[in-house]
Design a protein around this motif. Sequence first.
Motif, PDB file in Angstrom:
ATOM      1  N   GLU A   1       0.824  -1.206   0.000  1.00  0.00           N
ATOM      2  CA  GLU A   1       0.000   0.000   0.000  1.00  0.00           C
ATOM      3  C   GLU A   1       0.859   1.257   0.000  1.00  0.00           C
ATOM      4  OE1 GLU A   1      -2.542  -3.249   1.850  1.00  0.00           O
ATOM      5  OE2 GLU A   1      -0.447  -2.639   1.900  1.00  0.00           O
ATOM      6  N   LEU A   2       1.921   1.256   0.803  1.00  0.00           N
ATOM      7  CA  LEU A   2       2.805   2.418   0.868  1.00  0.00           C
ATOM      8  C   LEU A   2       3.571   2.615  -0.438  1.00  0.00           C
ATOM      9  CD1 LEU A   2       4.321   1.950   4.447  1.00  0.00           C
ATOM     10  CD2 LEU A   2       2.843   3.824   3.714  1.00  0.00           C
ATOM     11  N   GLY A   3       4.036   1.519  -1.021  1.00  0.00           N
ATOM     12  CA  GLY A   3       4.891   1.624  -2.197  1.00  0.00           C
ATOM     13  C   GLY A   3       4.165   1.849  -3.503  1.00  0.00           C
ATOM     14  N   CYS A   4       3.001   1.215  -3.660  1.00  0.00           N
ATOM     15  CA  CYS A   4       2.318   1.300  -4.958  1.00  0.00           C
ATOM     16  C   CYS A   4       0.803   1.290  -4.846  1.00  0.00           C
ATOM     17  CB  CYS A   4       2.783   0.172  -5.882  1.00  0.00           C
ATOM     18  SG  CYS A   4       2.506  -1.505  -5.233  1.00  0.00           S
ATOM     19  N   GLY A   5       0.285   1.746  -3.705  1.00  0.00           N
ATOM     20  CA  GLY A   5      -1.165   1.738  -3.498  1.00  0.00           C
ATOM     21  C   GLY A   5      -1.925   2.574  -4.509  1.00  0.00           C
ATOM     22  N   GLY A   6      -1.358   3.716  -4.904  1.00  0.00           N
ATOM     23  CA  GLY A   6      -2.026   4.557  -5.890  1.00  0.00           C
ATOM     24  C   GLY A   6      -2.070   3.913  -7.257  1.00  0.00           C
ATOM     25  N   THR A   7      -0.976   3.263  -7.636  1.00  0.00           N
ATOM     26  CA  THR A   7      -0.916   2.565  -8.920  1.00  0.00           C
ATOM     27  C   THR A   7      -1.924   1.430  -8.969  1.00  0.00           C
ATOM     28  OG1 THR A   7       1.421   3.128  -9.215  1.00  0.00           O
ATOM     29  CG2 THR A   7       0.576   1.242 -10.457  1.00  0.00           C
ATOM     30  N   LEU A   8      -2.010   0.662  -7.877  1.00  0.00           N
ATOM     31  CA  LEU A   8      -2.966  -0.446  -7.845  1.00  0.00           C
ATOM     32  C   LEU A   8      -4.397   0.063  -7.920  1.00  0.00           C
ATOM     33  CD1 LEU A   8      -1.412  -2.891  -5.207  1.00  0.00           C
ATOM     34  CD2 LEU A   8      -1.156  -2.873  -7.692  1.00  0.00           C
TER      35      LEU A   8
END
Length: 239
Positions: free
Chosen positions: A16-23
Motif C-alpha cells: 500500500e505504501l509503495g504502490c497503493g495509488g498505482t494499484l
Amino acid sequence: MKVDILAIGAHPDDVELGCGGTLAKLISEGKKVAIVDLTQGELGTRGTNYTRAEEAANASKTLGISARENLKMKDGFLLNNEEHQMQIVKMIRKYQPEIVLANAIDDRHPDHAKAAKLVSDSCFLAGLLKIETVSEGENQKPWRPKHVFHYIQWKNIEPDFVVDISAFMEKKIEVCLCYKTQFYDPDSKEPMTPIATKDFLESLTYRAQDLGRLSGVEFAEGFTTEKLIALKNFEGIIL
C-alpha cells in the motif's frame, strides 16, 4: 485465479505504501490485482500480528483487490532459499500475473531488499518446466511474469519510470491509514517509530508530488525495472 498484477510485500502495508495509488488506478481500469504478504509483520513495534491482519483485510477491501494471502515467513529473518522460493513460485503459478510488483531493491529495512531479490529469483524459477509444484491437489503449470517492477519505499531511489496517480492520491492515503496501529495518531499510546510520525505520513504526499513535479503530473509513484522496457507507441506517455 489469474490476475493481471501480483503485488508482493515483505510486510503487510509495504504494498500500500509503495504502490497503493498505482494499484487503485489499475483496478479502476478493470485490472485484476492480488497481494501476497511474505510475513505477518510480527516484529513491528506497534500493534500485533493479529491487528496487522485485520488492518490488511480492511486495506484490501478499501482498495478492491481480488485476493490476498500471507505466507507467514519469519519477519526480520527472510532468506532467499529454496523453501521460500518454492512458496512464492506456487503463488506465481497460482495467480499467473503478467506483472509482479515487488519491494524496493535497496532500503532501510533489511527485509525489503531481501524480499526484492527473493521475489525476482522466484519469478524466474516459476517459469522452469522441470520445477514441479502442486497446489490444492493439482499440478501447477510453469508461469513466468513478463515484467518484475520494484516500487520505492523509504530511500529516495531514482525511478526508471513513474505512474501518474493524480486521481488516486486520496485513495492511496485512505488505504494506508487502514493500518491504524502503524501510522501517525496523536492519541496513540504506542511507542513512537520512524513511520508513525506526522512527517512520515505527510511524506507520502510530498514525495508523490515531487515525482509528479519532475514528470509533469500532480502526483506519481516511481518504479525500477529489471529489464529494458519497449513501448508499442507513444500514446501512453503524458506530454
